[in-house]
Write a protein that holds these residues in place. Structure first.
Motif, mmCIF file in Angstrom:
data_model
loop_
_atom_site.group_PDB
_atom_site.id
_atom_site.type_symbol
_atom_site.label_atom_id
_atom_site.label_comp_id
_atom_site.label_asym_id
_atom_site.label_seq_id
_atom_site.Cartn_x
_atom_site.Cartn_y
_atom_site.Cartn_z
ATOM 1 N N GLU A 213 0.863 -1.186 0.000
ATOM 2 C CA GLU A 213 0.000 0.000 0.000
ATOM 3 C C GLU A 213 0.897 1.233 0.000
ATOM 4 O OE1 GLU A 213 -3.615 0.403 2.602
ATOM 5 O OE2 GLU A 213 -2.390 1.998 3.521
ATOM 6 N N LYS A 214 0.744 2.102 -0.985
ATOM 7 C CA LYS A 214 1.562 3.309 -1.097
ATOM 8 C C LYS A 214 0.658 4.517 -1.267
ATOM 9 C CE LYS A 214 5.295 0.699 -1.279
ATOM 10 N NZ LYS A 214 6.190 0.551 -0.117
ATOM 11 N N HIS A 215 1.137 5.636 -0.740
ATOM 12 C CA HIS A 215 0.391 6.885 -0.811
ATOM 13 C C HIS A 215 1.058 7.817 -1.825
ATOM 14 C CE1 HIS A 215 -1.725 5.462 2.738
ATOM 15 N NE2 HIS A 215 -0.552 5.272 3.329
ATOM 16 N N PHE A 216 0.238 8.415 -2.664
ATOM 17 C CA PHE A 216 0.716 9.314 -3.703
ATOM 18 C C PHE A 216 0.078 10.689 -3.532
ATOM 19 C CE2 PHE A 216 1.379 5.117 -5.313
ATOM 20 C CZ PHE A 216 2.481 5.182 -6.149
ATOM 21 N N GLU A 217 0.796 11.705 -3.995
ATOM 22 C CA GLU A 217 0.281 13.070 -3.924
ATOM 23 C C GLU A 217 0.727 13.848 -5.154
ATOM 24 O OE1 GLU A 217 2.633 15.484 -0.941
ATOM 25 O OE2 GLU A 217 3.282 13.445 -0.390
ATOM 26 N N PRO A 218 -0.087 14.808 -5.590
ATOM 27 C CA PRO A 218 0.306 15.614 -6.757
ATOM 28 C C PRO A 218 1.403 16.606 -6.396
ATOM 29 C CG PRO A 218 -1.783 16.400 -5.868
ATOM 30 C CD PRO A 218 -1.429 15.160 -5.096
ATOM 31 N N ILE A 219 2.346 16.794 -7.325
ATOM 32 C CA ILE A 219 3.355 17.843 -7.213
ATOM 33 C C ILE A 219 3.381 18.567 -8.554
ATOM 34 C CG2 ILE A 219 4.748 16.635 -5.479
ATOM 35 C CD1 ILE A 219 6.621 15.747 -7.708
ATOM 36 N N SER A 220 4.067 19.675 -8.621
ATOM 37 C CA SER A 220 4.139 20.437 -9.858
ATOM 38 C C SER A 220 4.699 19.573 -10.987
ATOM 39 C CB SER A 220 5.019 21.678 -9.665
ATOM 40 O OG SER A 220 5.134 22.412 -10.871
ATOM 41 N N GLN A 221 3.979 19.450 -12.068
ATOM 42 C CA GLN A 221 4.388 18.711 -13.262
ATOM 43 C C GLN A 221 4.560 17.212 -13.014
ATOM 44 O OE1 GLN A 221 5.209 20.201 -16.556
ATOM 45 N NE2 GLN A 221 4.023 21.850 -15.653
ATOM 46 N N GLY A 222 3.952 16.683 -11.939
ATOM 47 C CA GLY A 222 4.140 15.266 -11.703
ATOM 48 C C GLY A 222 3.422 14.769 -10.470
ATOM 49 N N PHE A 223 3.944 13.688 -9.900
ATOM 50 C CA PHE A 223 3.355 13.114 -8.697
ATOM 51 C C PHE A 223 4.457 12.487 -7.852
ATOM 52 C CE2 PHE A 223 2.972 10.062 -12.182
ATOM 53 C CZ PHE A 223 3.566 8.931 -11.667
ATOM 54 N N ARG A 224 4.135 12.268 -6.592
ATOM 55 C CA ARG A 224 5.104 11.766 -5.611
ATOM 56 C C ARG A 224 4.556 10.536 -4.914
ATOM 57 N NH1 ARG A 224 7.048 16.305 -1.995
ATOM 58 N NH2 ARG A 224 8.546 16.439 -3.727
ATOM 59 N N MET A 225 5.388 9.498 -4.811
ATOM 60 C CA MET A 225 5.115 8.410 -3.884
ATOM 61 C C MET A 225 5.643 8.885 -2.540
ATOM 62 S SD MET A 225 6.446 4.424 -3.784
ATOM 63 C CE MET A 225 5.757 3.971 -5.380
ATOM 64 N N SER A 226 4.749 9.181 -1.640
ATOM 65 C CA SER A 226 5.103 9.831 -0.385
ATOM 66 C C SER A 226 6.108 9.005 0.406
ATOM 67 C CB SER A 226 3.850 10.075 0.450
ATOM 68 O OG SER A 226 2.887 10.802 -0.294
ATOM 69 N N ALA A 227 6.803 9.676 1.330
ATOM 70 C CA ALA A 227 7.834 9.024 2.135
ATOM 71 C C ALA A 227 7.281 7.758 2.784
ATOM 72 C CB ALA A 227 8.344 10.001 3.193
ATOM 73 N N HIS A 228 8.043 6.664 2.648
ATOM 74 C CA HIS A 228 7.595 5.377 3.163
ATOM 75 C C HIS A 228 8.804 4.484 3.438
ATOM 76 C CE1 HIS A 228 8.121 4.844 -1.188
ATOM 77 N NE2 HIS A 228 8.364 3.571 -0.928
ATOM 78 N N THR A 229 8.576 3.429 4.191
ATOM 79 C CA THR A 229 9.622 2.436 4.420
ATOM 80 C C THR A 229 9.764 1.593 3.157
ATOM 81 O OG1 THR A 229 9.105 2.345 6.779
ATOM 82 C CG2 THR A 229 10.354 0.498 5.844
#
Length: 377
Positions: A213-229
């Motif tokens: 299970e991974k959390h993603f968030e929008p960033i400028s011009q793209g997206f981020r897989m949020s900090a995780h182990t």
């Protein structure tokens, strides 16, 4: 492409040709790595292909690098066939002399004293900067004219790998991919191929597949897989347990072609920038630049890391070669949720940016907030 192939739940089948797209699907007005900058030395010029554009590159006497279209505006002969004296490029055919940074023609030997000098003659020169061991070239949209010297300071910043200490080691890897840039990029962000493409005792195998299970968030011009182990079924990540600190990784994808991964373990860190760059319509090149201070004092870490890194990239390259054989026949393709959602976001982001550039309106990000995805790998 079917509407739900780029966003939303479910799956969609569409022809491979919809993925390949026309040349107009390329993203311009941005920086791309043309080649390793270490190859530019002395008065030797080097050639490269970028977005279907033949380039000639070199290093001036002051240490700065330049990139020009490898074509003389007079009769079209490649400028790389001519000469570079450290400050100017001379065409082999008629001796026309060009400033390599601005492209302006500075001398036409065939003119007589009775001729007025045509000062508005320019060869095509591109903004070019050296960063992280690469010659980055800014490619404007075709037909937009040359990028004038006075506006180059207003261009977006050249991408740069994040670093978190003064002392670190680094390595570069590259491989040619016989595929359209879209296939290379969605392979770059694909979270489910690891146990199959990269089967190895030092990475993972299909027997280690488990639900994630991974959390993603929008960033400028793209997206981020949020900090995780990071994944527990990857041997390199397990090695960091010797430091006894929590391990955390963040992965960003940024248009047009960049994947940043940052791993932190207390004061120890690893960082990488991977790009998939279109060279010609049916070919791309993957470049990886990594830097780290983990195991900094351990002998032979860099050659060992490069050895395994090359094998890792070679596995991706071989898969792209094999995939290209199947794509020759334009089969129907399918994207599913959730493992293929990053690929859908890429196509939606790309379409949104192209539409914004076409209409002049602000780019509408396809993600309206954080998203949680689940898959097995």
């Amino acid at each position: 492409m079917a509407p739900d192939a780029a966003a939303g739940r479910g799956s969609a089948v569409f022809p491979a040709s919809d993925l390949l797209g026309p040349d107009t699907s390329l993203i311009y007005n941005d920086w791309y790595p043309a080649m390793r900058s270490g190859a530019l030395r002395g008065r030797k010029m080097s050639t490269a292909m970028l977005l279907g554009i033949p380039l000639v590159l070199g290093r001036k006497e002051d240490g700065s690098i330049f990139a020009m279209r490898d074509s003389c505006p007079h009769r079209g002969i490649p400028l790389s066939c001519g000469w570079f004296d450290g400050s100017a490029v001379t065409c082999k055919y008629h001796g026309w002399v060009f400033d390599p940074e601005s492209g302006q023609c500075m001398e036409i030997p065939s003119l007589t004293s009775q001729d007025s000098y045509p000062r508005r003659i320019y060869a095509t020169a591109f903004p070019c900067q050296e960063r992280d061991g690469y010659a980055w070239v800014y490619v404007p949209k075709p037909g937009s004219g040359r990028v004038r010297m006075e506006v180059r300071d207003t261009l977006p910043a050249v991408p740069e790998l994040p670093r978190f200490s003064e002392r670190y080691r680094s390595a570069h890897l590259t491989a040619e991919l016989p595929c359209h840039v879209d296939h290379g990029i969605i392979g770059l962000m694909d979270p489910a191929h690891g146990p199959f493409v990269h089967q190895a005792w030092w990475w993972r195998s299909r027997h280690s597949i488990h639900e994630k299970e991974k959390h993603f968030e929008p960033i400028s011009q793209g997206f981020r897989m949020s900090a995780h182990t990071p994944s527990a079924n990857s041997a390199p990540y397990k090695l960091l347990g010797v430091y006894g600190e929590p391990i955390e990784t963040t992965i960003d994808f940024v248009l047009p072609n960049r994947r940043f991964e940052t791993l932190r373990c207390g004061s120890k860190w690893f960082s990488s920038l991977t790009t998939v760059t279109p060279t010609t319509p049916g070919h791309s090149r993957i470049d990886v630049y990594a830097a780290w201070n983990v195991f900094y004092g351990v002998p032979f870490v860099t050659p060992v890391a490069k050895f395994f890194g090359k094998r890792f990239v070679r596995q991706d390259q071989l898969t792209m070669v094999q995939q290209a054989e199947g794509l020759k026949f334009s089969p129907g393709l399918m994207l599913i949720d959730d493992a293929d959602r990053p690929a859908k976001w890429y196509f939606a982001l790309k379409r949104a940016r192209l539409e914004a550039e076409e209409t002049g309106r602000p780019m509408q990000h396809p993600m309206d907030g954080p998203v949680t995805l689940r898959w097995r790998s």
